[in-house]
Write a protein that holds these residues in place. Structure first.
Motif, PDB file in Angstrom:
ATOM      1  N   THR A 392     -19.161 -10.737 -39.571  1.00 45.81           N
ATOM      2  CA  THR A 392     -20.201  -9.749 -39.248  1.00 45.81           C
ATOM      3  C   THR A 392     -19.701  -8.314 -39.298  1.00 45.81           C
ATOM      4  O   THR A 392     -20.519  -7.382 -39.269  1.00 45.81           O
ATOM      5  CB  THR A 392     -20.795 -10.020 -37.853  1.00 45.81           C
ATOM      6  N   ILE A 393     -18.400  -8.104 -39.384  1.00 45.17           N
ATOM      7  CA  ILE A 393     -17.912  -6.715 -39.441  1.00 45.17           C
ATOM      8  C   ILE A 393     -18.106  -6.100 -40.820  1.00 45.17           C
ATOM      9  O   ILE A 393     -17.926  -4.880 -40.991  1.00 45.17           O
ATOM     10  CB  ILE A 393     -16.423  -6.593 -39.060  1.00 45.17           C
ATOM     11  N   ARG A 394     -18.466  -6.905 -41.831  1.00 48.08           N
ATOM     12  CA  ARG A 394     -18.600  -6.372 -43.193  1.00 48.08           C
ATOM     13  C   ARG A 394     -19.561  -5.180 -43.198  1.00 48.08           C
ATOM     14  O   ARG A 394     -20.637  -5.222 -42.612  1.00 48.08           O
ATOM     15  CB  ARG A 394     -19.099  -7.440 -44.151  1.00 48.08           C
ATOM     16  N   GLY A 395     -19.140  -4.112 -43.845  1.00 45.46           N
ATOM     17  CA  GLY A 395     -19.968  -2.919 -43.956  1.00 45.46           C
ATOM     18  C   GLY A 395     -19.789  -1.915 -42.840  1.00 45.46           C
ATOM     19  O   GLY A 395     -20.287  -0.788 -42.949  1.00 45.46           O
ATOM     20  N   THR A 396     -19.064  -2.286 -41.774  1.00 47.57           N
ATOM     21  CA  THR A 396     -18.802  -1.309 -40.711  1.00 47.57           C
ATOM     22  C   THR A 396     -17.671  -0.384 -41.127  1.00 47.57           C
ATOM     23  O   THR A 396     -16.907  -0.675 -42.046  1.00 47.57           O
ATOM     24  CB  THR A 396     -18.448  -2.015 -39.397  1.00 47.57           C
ATOM     25  N   ARG A 397     -17.564   0.731 -40.422  1.00 48.47           N
ATOM     26  CA  ARG A 397     -16.556   1.740 -40.768  1.00 48.47           C
ATOM     27  C   ARG A 397     -15.642   2.032 -39.589  1.00 48.47           C
ATOM     28  O   ARG A 397     -16.082   2.044 -38.434  1.00 48.47           O
ATOM     29  CB  ARG A 397     -17.233   3.030 -41.228  1.00 48.47           C
ATOM     30  N   THR A 398     -14.382   2.283 -39.910  1.00 53.13           N
ATOM     31  CA  THR A 398     -13.394   2.608 -38.885  1.00 53.13           C
ATOM     32  C   THR A 398     -13.580   4.035 -38.393  1.00 53.13           C
ATOM     33  O   THR A 398     -13.794   4.952 -39.190  1.00 53.13           O
ATOM     34  CB  THR A 398     -11.978   2.426 -39.444  1.00 53.13           C
ATOM     35  N   GLU A 399     -13.508   4.221 -37.086  1.00 50.50           N
ATOM     36  CA  GLU A 399     -13.667   5.540 -36.482  1.00 50.50           C
ATOM     37  C   GLU A 399     -12.310   6.221 -36.331  1.00 50.50           C
ATOM     38  O   GLU A 399     -11.369   5.633 -35.796  1.00 50.50           O
ATOM     39  CB  GLU A 399     -14.321   5.424 -35.105  1.00 50.50           C
ATOM     40  N   ARG A 608      -4.629   8.841 -23.912  1.00 48.83           N
ATOM     41  CA  ARG A 608      -4.844   7.412 -23.689  1.00 48.83           C
ATOM     42  C   ARG A 608      -3.614   6.820 -23.011  1.00 48.83           C
ATOM     43  O   ARG A 608      -2.971   5.903 -23.514  1.00 48.83           O
ATOM     44  CB  ARG A 608      -5.109   6.713 -25.020  1.00 48.83           C
ATOM     45  N   ALA A 609      -3.303   7.328 -21.838  1.00 52.11           N
ATOM     46  CA  ALA A 609      -2.134   6.856 -21.099  1.00 52.11           C
ATOM     47  C   ALA A 609      -2.316   5.432 -20.594  1.00 52.11           C
ATOM     48  O   ALA A 609      -1.352   4.791 -20.153  1.00 52.11           O
ATOM     49  CB  ALA A 609      -1.845   7.800 -19.930  1.00 52.11           C
ATOM     50  N   ASP A 610      -3.557   4.917 -20.640  1.00 47.54           N
ATOM     51  CA  ASP A 610      -3.825   3.570 -20.142  1.00 47.54           C
ATOM     52  C   ASP A 610      -3.490   2.490 -21.165  1.00 47.54           C
ATOM     53  O   ASP A 610      -3.616   1.297 -20.876  1.00 47.54           O
ATOM     54  CB  ASP A 610      -5.297   3.440 -19.730  1.00 47.54           C
ATOM     55  N   LEU A 611      -3.043   2.878 -22.365  1.00 49.77           N
ATOM     56  CA  LEU A 611      -2.730   1.910 -23.406  1.00 49.77           C
ATOM     57  C   LEU A 611      -1.222   1.765 -23.573  1.00 49.77           C
ATOM     58  O   LEU A 611      -0.505   2.763 -23.672  1.00 49.77           O
ATOM     59  CB  LEU A 611      -3.348   2.336 -24.741  1.00 49.77           C
ATOM     60  N   PRO A 612      -0.714   0.540 -23.611  1.00 49.51           N
ATOM     61  CA  PRO A 612       0.735   0.340 -23.763  1.00 49.51           C
ATOM     62  C   PRO A 612       1.209   0.740 -25.160  1.00 49.51           C
ATOM     63  O   PRO A 612       0.458   0.712 -26.129  1.00 49.51           O
ATOM     64  CB  PRO A 612       0.909  -1.171 -23.548  1.00 49.51           C
ATOM     65  N   ARG A 613       2.490   1.071 -25.260  1.00 54.73           N
ATOM     66  CA  ARG A 613       3.094   1.374 -26.547  1.00 54.73           C
ATOM     67  C   ARG A 613       3.066   0.136 -27.433  1.00 54.73           C
ATOM     68  O   ARG A 613       3.283  -0.983 -26.972  1.00 54.73           O
ATOM     69  CB  ARG A 613       4.534   1.848 -26.355  1.00 54.73           C
ATOM     70  N   ASP A 614       2.810   0.323 -28.705  1.00 58.55           N
ATOM     71  CA  ASP A 614       2.764  -0.731 -29.705  1.00 58.55           C
ATOM     72  C   ASP A 614       1.630  -1.730 -29.481  1.00 58.55           C
ATOM     73  O   ASP A 614       1.668  -2.851 -30.000  1.00 58.55           O
ATOM     74  CB  ASP A 614       4.106  -1.463 -29.815  1.00 58.55           C
ATOM     75  N   VAL A 615       0.634  -1.311 -28.723  1.00 60.11           N
ATOM     76  CA  VAL A 615      -0.636  -2.043 -28.670  1.00 60.11           C
ATOM     77  C   VAL A 615      -1.677  -1.097 -29.248  1.00 60.11           C
ATOM     78  O   VAL A 615      -2.029  -0.099 -28.634  1.00 60.11           O
ATOM     79  CB  VAL A 615      -1.006  -2.457 -27.242  1.00 60.11           C
ATOM     80  N   GLU A 616      -2.123  -1.382 -30.476  1.00 59.41           N
ATOM     81  CA  GLU A 616      -3.050  -0.454 -31.124  1.00 59.41           C
ATOM     82  C   GLU A 616      -4.488  -0.897 -30.885  1.00 59.41           C
ATOM     83  O   GLU A 616      -4.797  -2.092 -30.889  1.00 59.41           O
ATOM     84  CB  GLU A 616      -2.754  -0.296 -32.610  1.00 59.41           C
ATOM     85  N   VAL A 617      -5.329   0.086 -30.642  1.00 61.58           N
ATOM     86  CA  VAL A 617      -6.747  -0.159 -30.387  1.00 61.58           C
ATOM     87  C   VAL A 617      -7.542   0.673 -31.385  1.00 61.58           C
ATOM     88  O   VAL A 617      -7.405   1.899 -31.434  1.00 61.58           O
ATOM     89  CB  VAL A 617      -7.133   0.207 -28.943  1.00 61.58           C
ATOM     90  N   VAL A 618      -8.343   0.007 -32.205  1.00 64.11           N
ATOM     91  CA  VAL A 618      -9.075   0.649 -33.293  1.00 64.11           C
ATOM     92  C   VAL A 618     -10.511   0.139 -33.256  1.00 64.11           C
ATOM     93  O   VAL A 618     -10.755  -1.031 -32.941  1.00 64.11           O
ATOM     94  CB  VAL A 618      -8.428   0.329 -34.662  1.00 64.11           C
ATOM     95  N   ARG A 619     -11.444   1.015 -33.615  1.00 66.44           N
ATOM     96  CA  ARG A 619     -12.862   0.638 -33.624  1.00 66.44           C
ATOM     97  C   ARG A 619     -13.423   0.633 -35.035  1.00 66.44           C
ATOM     98  O   ARG A 619     -13.097   1.490 -35.848  1.00 66.44           O
ATOM     99  CB  ARG A 619     -13.688   1.644 -32.811  1.00 66.44           C
ATOM    100  N   ARG A 620     -14.315  -0.328 -35.291  1.00 63.28           N
ATOM    101  CA  ARG A 620     -15.182  -0.310 -36.462  1.00 63.28           C
ATOM    102  C   ARG A 620     -16.625  -0.347 -35.984  1.00 63.28           C
ATOM    103  O   ARG A 620     -16.955  -1.126 -35.079  1.00 63.28           O
ATOM    104  CB  ARG A 620     -14.904  -1.497 -37.388  1.00 63.28           C
ATOM    105  N   THR A 621     -17.459   0.496 -36.572  1.00 70.18           N
ATOM    106  CA  THR A 621     -18.842   0.635 -36.116  1.00 70.18           C
ATOM    107  C   THR A 621     -19.787   0.626 -37.306  1.00 70.18           C
ATOM    108  O   THR A 621     -19.475   1.173 -38.371  1.00 70.18           O
ATOM    109  CB  THR A 621     -19.024   1.946 -35.330  1.00 70.18           C
ATOM    110  N   GLY A 622     -20.935   0.020 -37.123  1.00 70.58           N
ATOM    111  CA  GLY A 622     -21.953   0.008 -38.162  1.00 70.58           C
ATOM    112  C   GLY A 622     -23.229  -0.619 -37.653  1.00 70.58           C
ATOM    113  O   GLY A 622     -23.428  -0.787 -36.443  1.00 70.58           O
TER     114      GLY A 622
END
Length: 673
Positions: A392-399, A608-622
């Motif tokens: 279902t992520i097809r066609g969404t875009r990374t922010e 984003r001090a609440d995120l650990p090092r080497d844990v990446e958080v990325v969004r795709r939206t559409g």
């Protein structure tokens, strides 16, 4: 308008290069059965098959490819069909030995590898157009066909040829670009060292000479070589568009800055229907997942933010580096889904079945030498199921949060001979700034220096030696209108012809930075300098220093020793509604983190001090929703906050409050609302 996604593909792309010509036809049925077991949705085929398709001049054998495409179609597997123009047959070279490329030293390459092509050669162009036409006529309406794959990895391993055909082609290119030989003389500054040309017929490629040649000529030859390869791609693309309408055309890029430096992907991105990329980890001891993220962000940027496809990567180790370690358990899925997080519409590999012969027999594959009783195979099957759950992520875009300016022409120019210090490396600075932004959990778009920057609160310029007046105006207006700019040293120095901008350094950046640079003072090997802040804190720099004179900018850090002691090292200039930072030395990780911390504060970017090092958080939206990818590259379990509840797509579990990501795992939450 051409299609911009593979025809008939309703799920994410999952599969790899399929080279059945390496195996008896009796193996094909087993291959397809296992593809279905693994969840394969698309394979690339025919990329290196010219010698099989046209075994002698004008004699064709399409029977095996007919049977292959029919078999794949019967089993619901789409095909990315190659035009095999990266490896002409040996009979072609026997008839046209001048199609083999010549080095700047005058040595002609021989047949026996791949990509040994003079792209200016008329016989090669005619033969490539012919085989492409034959394929399009035969398979343009085949029900398995999802997209066309022209050539393979343009620029690897040969981009430029220096033969007489290229010399004649170069002269035509110069005449088309400049109009007159006087304009060439002006652009190249041929008054220096008595290099003035009386006519185009006097000009040759920048072949081997007793000492350093004309840098503007060398820069233009890089442009010419890139444009010549692109001409050949466009020729094949247009044949395919004409004979197979509705089928998108691509060629596989290699945007990772360490893997291909001869192609201007900004220009190429405008010519393909779908941007696709090949990416292989460079296992040199650095954090490979950071380079992976950088390559994926750059590929998405070349695609203009649109979804793209990872067309090749490896299930485990490769075979062409000095040392080729295997991927750790779970790393293949983590790498694959990290590309998907940053915009890829799937994850494909080189190759499906591991070769027994040839140069890449130790390169990992989806189906290893050990068969289905291997860890790699089990992980391939698991990854196929994971990708299916993410359809279902097809066609969404990374922010993206911030932009980094990058220009291949500037990189080419800076890499030419006789620069102030061989230790200054544009790619190293791009890597370093990107890694700091990554560690601050900021998703990066790359942008051409003349692109619209208005949507980004922060723009970073890690290394832009070559800067046009238009680019200078662009960043000036960006800051005037409220943006925050960070510029690193040796930027804004020359124009598009490698001519130093008139007046003091840094040319078109003087006003926006509020300073001039009177002189460069590169450091010797292993030298470093101390920087002090007004509060007595210290940083260190190496490789480069400058005599900076503020002309409206405030000094934030000062050189404490060395030739530039007492001069500004880091400055900040309020300009219009925004601010511009300048750093005149090579800062290490600590210094870059401090600099970008101040700059992100200026830009109003929340830490984003609440995120650990080497844990990446990325969004795709559409249209289908918002998807949060959380990728744990560490050996410990981690948690990340969720601002909304949702469904975790890989496990089917509900998620709210804080999302748990096991060590080395990936979680993808489709957020509610």
């Amino acid at each position: 308008m051409p299609e911009t996604s593979p025809k008939g593909l309703t799920r994410l792309a999952f599969g790899g290069d399929y080279n059945p010509e390496q195996w008896p036809e009796s193996v094909w049925q087993e291959d397809v059965r296992l593809m279905r077991e693994a969840g394969v949705t698309m394979v690339s085929a025919g990329i290196f098959s010219w010698a099989l398709l046209e075994p002698s001049p004008g004699v064709y054998d399409f029977g095996w490819l007919d049977r292959l495409l029919d078999l794949l179609h019967e089993n619901g597997i789409r095909v990315d069909l190659g035009t095999p123009t990266v490896v002409p047959p040996v009979w072609f070279y026997r008839a046209h030995p001048d199609a083999l490329p010549v080095t700047a030293e005058g040595m002609r390459h021989e047949f026996g590898s791949r990509g040994a092509i003079c792209h200016s050669n008329a016989d090669y162009r005619a033969a490539a157009a012919n085989i492409t036409t034959k394929l399009a006529e035969r398979y343009g309406a085949h029900p398995a066909l999802a997209m066309w794959h022209v050539h393979n990895e343009y620029g690897v391993p040969v981009s430029a040829c220096y033969c007489d055909s290229c010399a004649a082609h170069f002269r035509r290119w110069l005449a088309s670009t400049y109009g007159t030989v006087d304009a060439v003389n002006e652009a190249w500054g041929t008054a220096f060292w008595g290099q003035r040309y009386g006519g185009f017929e006097d000009i040759n490629p920048p072949r081997l000479s007793p000492t350093v040649g004309n840098p503007a000529q060398a820069l233009d030859y890089k442009r010419f070589a890139d444009a010549t390869m692109r001409e050949n791609f466009v020729m094949e693309r247009d044949i395919l568009h004409r004979l197979a309408p509705g089928i998108p055309v691509t060629t596989n890029f290699m945007t990772a800055l360490s893997q291909c430096d001869s192609v201007d992907y900004w220009a190429w991105g405008r010519e393909v229907d779908i941007v696709t990329n090949d990416h292989y980890l460079i296992t040199d001891g650095r954090r490979t997942h950071v380079n992976l993220a950088m390559a994926a962000d750059l590929t998405r940027s070349v695609a203009g933010g649109a979804p793209w496809i990872l067309l090749e990567h490896s299930t485990s180790g490769v075979n062409w580096q000095p040392r080729n370690p295997a991927k750790a358990p779970g790393q293949m899925a983590r790498n694959s889904l990290a590309h998907v997080a940053r915009g890829s519409e799937g994850a494909m590999f080189f190759q499906w079945r591991q070769s027994r012969r040839g140069a890449e027999k130790f390169h990992s594959s989806m189906l290893p030498h050990g068969g289905t009783h291997t860890r790699v195979w089990r992980e391939v099957v698991e990854l196929g199921a994971s990708l299916d759950s993410l359809s279902t992520i097809r066609g969404t875009r990374t922010e993206a949060d911030v932009a980094v300016l990058w220009d291949w022409h500037s990189w080419w120019a800076q890499s030419l001979d006789w620069r102030p210090s061989e230790d200054h490396d544009a790619r190293e600075r791009a890597d370093a700034f990107y890694e700091t932004l990554y560690d601050r959990h900021l998703t990066v778009d790359f942008a051409h220096p003349e692109a619209d920057l208005s949507r980004y609160p922060l723009v970073v310029v890690p290394a832009l030696y070559l800067m046009t007046e238009a680019a200078g105006t662009n960043v000036r207006e960006y800051v005037e209108n409220g943006g925050t700019l960070v510029v690193s040293y040796f930027s804004g120095i020359v124009d598009e012809h490698d001519a130093v901008h008139e007046g003091a350094y840094p040319g078109p950046l003087r006003d926006v930075l509020g300073l001039t640079v009177e002189e460069f003072s590169p450091l010797l090997k292993d030298q470093s300098v101390r920087l002090t802040g007004a509060d007595g804190s210290e940083l260190s720099g190496d490789v480069w220093t400058e005599f900076v004179v503020p002309r409206g900018a405030e000094t934030v850090w000062t050189y404490a020793d060395g030739l530039t002691a007492g001069h500004p090292a880091v400055t900040r200039h309020r300009f219009g509604q925004g601010s511009a930072w300048y750093v005149s030395t090579r800062l290490g990780a600590e210094g870059l983190d401090a600099l970008l911390g101040w700059a992100t504060d200026d830009a109003g970017i929340t830490p984003r001090a609440d995120l650990p090092r080497d844990v990446e958080v990325v969004r795709r939206t559409g249209e289908s929703g918002t998807y949060l990818f959380a990728i744990n590259h560490t050996g410990s379990d981690a948690k990340v906050p969720l601002e909304a509840s949702g469904t975790e797509l890989l496990t089917g579990e509900r998620a709210a409050g804080r999302l748990e990501i096991p060590a080395g795992a990936v979680r993808v939450v489709r957020l509610d609302g």
